[in-house]
Design a protein around this motif. Structure first.
Motif, PDB file in Angstrom:
ATOM      1  N   ALA A  51       0.797  -1.089   0.051  1.00 17.50           N
ATOM      2  CA  ALA A  51      -0.122   0.193  -0.168  1.00 17.50           C
ATOM      3  C   ALA A  51       0.822   1.214  -0.197  1.00 17.50           C
ATOM      4  N   TRP A  52       0.371   2.182  -0.595  1.00 16.64           N
ATOM      5  CA  TRP A  52       1.354   3.415  -0.729  1.00 16.64           C
ATOM      6  C   TRP A  52       1.623   4.069   0.791  1.00 16.64           C
ATOM      7  N   GLY A  53       2.834   4.050   0.812  1.00 18.46           N
ATOM      8  CA  GLY A  53       3.451   4.590   2.464  1.00 18.46           C
ATOM      9  C   GLY A  53       4.075   3.533   3.247  1.00 18.46           C
ATOM     10  N   SER A  54       3.544   2.232   2.830  1.00 22.63           N
ATOM     11  CA  SER A  54       3.551   0.945   3.779  1.00 22.63           C
ATOM     12  C   SER A  54       5.426   0.584   3.382  1.00 22.63           C
ATOM     13  N   PRO A  55       5.752  -0.047   4.325  1.00 21.30           N
ATOM     14  CA  PRO A  55       7.296  -0.321   3.918  1.00 21.30           C
ATOM     15  C   PRO A  55       7.350  -1.301   2.810  1.00 21.30           C
ATOM     16  N   TRP A  56       8.588  -1.222   2.396  1.00 17.10           N
ATOM     17  CA  TRP A  56       8.957  -2.199   1.140  1.00 17.10           C
ATOM     18  C   TRP A  56       9.207  -3.641   1.607  1.00 17.10           C
TER      19      TRP A  56
END
Length: 135
Positions: A82-87
């Motif tokens: 999700a956008w902004g979640s960790p890779w």
């Protein structure tokens, strides 16, 4: 300081992976590689390419080194759910050997955003290793 710790962790992982043997490295043929960037001496270049079977992507990387230098290269496919979640790393390959290295990950099939990261450089000097990622 954080980059030095990360380099040490990557260096330690590379040594452990090298002890596990070359089975960790996915086979790559030079004809199949079409990099969108050029590697510089001890600075890896990372790119993404389609899987030859048509399903998914493969993360690839190259690092150039002098022939007698013990070199480490690790390439990772990372996803962001999700956008902004960790890779999150979902596939990786590591190799240590003398000279330049060309390496690919196993194929990954995903609908999430992807990023390919490569860490490479002198295997015996974690502080001189460099990490580059695709956008």
């Amino acid at each position: 300081m954080i980059s030095r710790i990360a380099g040490l962790v990557v260096g330690t992982a590379a040594v452990l992976a090298a002890a596990a043997g070359p089975a960790l490295a996915a086979p790559t043929t030079p004809e199949a590689v079409k990099p969108s960037c050029l590697a510089a001496l001890n600075r890896p270049c990372a790119w993404q390419q389609p899987n030859t079977t048509g399903a998914g992507i493969i993360g690839s990387a190259r690092v150039d080194a002098v022939d007698d230098q013990l070199t480490m290269l690790r390439v990772e496919v990372k996803i962001q759910r999700a956008w902004g979640s960790p890779w999150q790393t979902v596939a990786s390959s590591t190799m240590i050997r003398s000279g330049s290295i060309l390496l690919s990950t196993p194929a990954v099939v995903t609908d999430y955003r992807t990023m390919i990261c490569a860490t490479g450089g002198p295997a015996e000097s974690a502080e001189q290793q460099v990490t580059t990622c695709t956008r």
